[in-house]
Write a protein that holds these residues in place. Sequence first.
Motif, short mmCIF file in Angstrom:
data_model
loop_
_atom_site.label_atom_id
_atom_site.label_comp_id
_atom_site.label_asym_id
_atom_site.label_seq_id
_atom_site.Cartn_x
_atom_site.Cartn_y
_atom_site.Cartn_z
N VAL A 238 0.86 -1.19 0.00
CA VAL A 238 0.00 0.00 0.00
C VAL A 238 0.89 1.23 0.00
CG1 VAL A 238 -1.74 1.33 1.25
CG2 VAL A 238 -1.89 -1.17 1.19
N SER A 239 0.60 2.16 -0.90
CA SER A 239 1.32 3.42 -0.99
C SER A 239 0.34 4.57 -0.83
CB SER A 239 2.05 3.55 -2.33
OG SER A 239 3.02 2.52 -2.48
N ARG A 240 0.87 5.70 -0.36
CA ARG A 240 0.03 6.90 -0.31
C ARG A 240 0.77 8.04 -0.99
NH1 ARG A 240 -0.21 9.63 5.78
NH2 ARG A 240 2.00 10.22 5.89
N ALA A 241 -0.01 9.02 -1.47
CA ALA A 241 0.54 10.17 -2.18
C ALA A 241 -0.44 11.32 -2.07
CB ALA A 241 0.83 9.83 -3.64
N ARG A 242 0.02 12.50 -2.42
CA ARG A 242 -0.86 13.68 -2.48
C ARG A 242 -1.32 13.88 -3.93
NH1 ARG A 242 -0.60 16.01 2.43
NH2 ARG A 242 1.31 15.60 3.61
N PHE A 243 -2.62 14.08 -4.09
CA PHE A 243 -3.17 14.34 -5.42
C PHE A 243 -3.25 15.85 -5.60
CE2 PHE A 243 -6.86 14.78 -8.35
CZ PHE A 243 -6.32 14.10 -9.43
N GLN A 244 -2.26 16.37 -6.31
CA GLN A 244 -2.15 17.81 -6.53
C GLN A 244 -2.06 18.08 -8.03
OE1 GLN A 244 -2.41 20.03 -4.23
NE2 GLN A 244 -1.46 19.36 -2.32
N ASP A 245 -2.87 19.01 -8.50
CA ASP A 245 -2.81 19.42 -9.90
C ASP A 245 -2.92 18.22 -10.84
OD1 ASP A 245 -2.40 22.11 -9.11
OD2 ASP A 245 -0.26 21.71 -8.85
N ASP A 246 -3.82 17.32 -10.49
CA ASP A 246 -4.12 16.13 -11.29
C ASP A 246 -2.91 15.21 -11.48
OD1 ASP A 246 -6.63 17.17 -11.44
OD2 ASP A 246 -6.51 17.78 -13.55
#
Length: 376
Positions: free
Chosen positions: A126-134
């Motif tokens: 499982v990974s996480r990330a920020r969804f910024q500017d598509d």
Amino acid sequence: MINAIRLLVTGFLGVFLLVPAAFSQETHTSEQATFQVETFAKGLERPWAMAFLPDGRMLVTERPGQLRLVDADGNLRSEPVPGVPEVAARGQGGLLDIVLHPDFENNRLIYLSHSIFGEDGMTTAVSRARFQDDRLEDLERIFTAKPFSGTTRHFGSRLAFDREGYLFITVGDRGEMDRAQDINDHAGSLIRLHDDGSIPEGNPFVGQEDAKPEIYSYGHRNPQGLALHPETGVLWEHEHGPRGGDEVNIPRKGLNYGWPVITYGMAYTGGTIGEGTHKEGMEQPLLHWTPSIAPCGMAFYDGERFEEWQGDLFVGALAMTHLTRLEVEGQEIVGEERLLEDRGQRIRDVANGPDGYLYVAIDASDAEILRLVPAE
């Protein structure tokens, strides 16, 4: 073939190619509602999961390894979302589930489950990330199921946040069924973590020698459905059986759900598995399906478009190619109805839309997302 519309956008926006939605409709009559099936979006490759953004757009994972963005009007962006993790797209593995952080509007965090390669084979991560500017930024892996395995099946991989902010992750038995009874092995278990991947002190096996502290419950075969009850907040789960024995459960802290010691299924070769259907110290399912429907994806309907369906549990079926509607009273299942059987499509995921409609992702190489709306 899907017709493409090319839009020239000046300035910093550049050029985008959008695949237009085609709102074809079919009318269906069920026990409690008459509804129409619309083709909401088209042109997806093996979609596995859907997640709605606050602005009404939809993120869709494709098992081969791409994350796609669908506009609120059903237009599929031609370019995948950049920044996804590298995945092991082999067998049943690839880019799998997606879920938004409960405080997404402030922190922009999304979570992705996927399979990865290692020196000893493959596993669920499982990974996480920020969804910024598509696009995805600040990607980090927060969980890796251990040990790795040489098999290419039963990754589990469904994700859900509960109302206390815990992240739940399903991990399949990887096709090596005895691993589901080993609490020093993540396979065949339900994992509970904090949103940053750290381990809650209240997990049942924290501090226990020869046990994985991330495990919340175990004895699961290949769970591919997680959903919170909209009123009680209780987490529900479903999992694939072998030839029969698909289960719906309410997973409880520290409990053993029996696989492969007890099961209502049978071996693919036709023989029996384990010790029967009951054993002291092992939990019974709320419901089991024999023959197997191959359940995948699930959602409690909590919209306002279908008053008759509120609180019902919807489950996709891969093998039996239908959408199952389960009537729920408290923590019991009291009725079942099968919808969309005439379409003959493998249903991979089910989701509530912010518009109150029910969305269904079809598993195919050139796939569509369907939307169920009340008949006029």
